[in-house]
Write a protein that holds these residues in place. Structure first.
Motif, short mmCIF file in Angstrom:
data_model
loop_
_atom_site.label_atom_id
_atom_site.label_comp_id
_atom_site.label_asym_id
_atom_site.label_seq_id
_atom_site.Cartn_x
_atom_site.Cartn_y
_atom_site.Cartn_z
N UNK A 166 0.82 -1.22 0.00
CA UNK A 166 0.00 0.00 0.00
C UNK A 166 0.85 1.26 0.00
N UNK A 167 2.07 1.19 0.54
CA UNK A 167 2.98 2.35 0.56
C UNK A 167 3.86 2.42 -0.69
N UNK A 168 3.91 1.33 -1.45
CA UNK A 168 4.77 1.22 -2.62
C UNK A 168 4.28 2.16 -3.73
N UNK A 169 5.16 2.96 -4.31
CA UNK A 169 4.74 3.89 -5.36
C UNK A 169 4.55 3.23 -6.73
N UNK A 170 4.78 1.95 -6.83
CA UNK A 170 4.69 1.27 -8.12
C UNK A 170 6.05 1.18 -8.77
N UNK A 171 6.04 0.74 -10.01
CA UNK A 171 7.33 0.54 -10.69
C UNK A 171 7.68 1.67 -11.65
N UNK A 172 6.92 2.75 -11.60
CA UNK A 172 7.22 3.91 -12.43
C UNK A 172 6.64 3.83 -13.83
N UNK A 173 5.85 2.80 -14.14
CA UNK A 173 5.32 2.64 -15.49
C UNK A 173 3.82 2.91 -15.59
N UNK A 174 3.19 3.32 -14.53
CA UNK A 174 1.74 3.53 -14.48
C UNK A 174 0.96 2.22 -14.59
#
Length: 181
Positions: free
Chosen positions: A7-15
């Motif tokens: 839930x805190x992870x911003x993702x992998x930067x690829x949307x």
């Protein structure tokens, strides 16, 4: 990865959208146009039906299944809950109904998610809608809290009856403007 880390992870930067499956982020393929239209049609009809009640409908909201809840967040296409949400909530509490729209590219993953979410005690109904033909399956939890072995098949000219929220959805409304018949 734990649920909190996810839930805190911003993702992998690829949307890319992800759900958490057994501690691993799993990419979710973009929905087809027909999938999106079906989802929008159902959300609109359920939202209108639920407007005068304390219940609400959400698209792509996260739910923690019971089994291995520390490492799983599943994201069904549509969720109905009667629990009040706050701006800080990242997960739906006490889902009552989920709807999944089956796409051929991720059918196995979708059924895996449905099986995981069926462990949630508050869940009363599961609707599985096809994206390539007009057909739905409705699973309603039995009085002994088990699930039936088979869902009720709703054909193209039928009506999806949802006892959990006392609603009916015509198949023609679900598939409006999809080009399917």
């Amino acid at each position: 990865m734990s649920v909190e880390e996810f839930l805190a992870w911003p993702g992998d930067g690829t949307c890319t959208r992800f759900e958490l499956v057994n501690g691993q982020p799993r990419a979710m393929a973009p929905a087809s146009t027909v999938h999106g239209i079906i989802q929008g049609n159902i959300v609109r009809h359920l939202g209108n039906h639920l407007a005068p009640t304390a219940c609400s409908v959400a698209a792509e909201a996260g739910i923690k299944p019971v089994f291995d809840a520390r490492r799983n967040v599943r994201i069904p296409d549509i969720t109905v809950t009667c629990s009040e949400a706050t701006p800080r909530d990242h997960l739906v509490s006490e889902p009552l109904l989920i709807v999944e729209i089956l796409s051929p590219s991720n059918e196995d993953d979708t059924w895996e998610s449905i099986t995981a979410l069926a462990t949630v005690a508050s869940l009363r109904e599961i609707v599985v809608v096809q994206s390539e033909r007009m057909e739905a399956l409705v699973y309603t939890r039995l009085s002994d809290n088990n699930w039936p072995e088979q869902g009720v098949t709703v054909p193209a000219d039928g009506v999806v009856r949802l006892s959990s929220i006392d609603a009916e959805l015509k198949m023609s409304d679900i598939y409006l403007k999809t080009g399917l018949s």
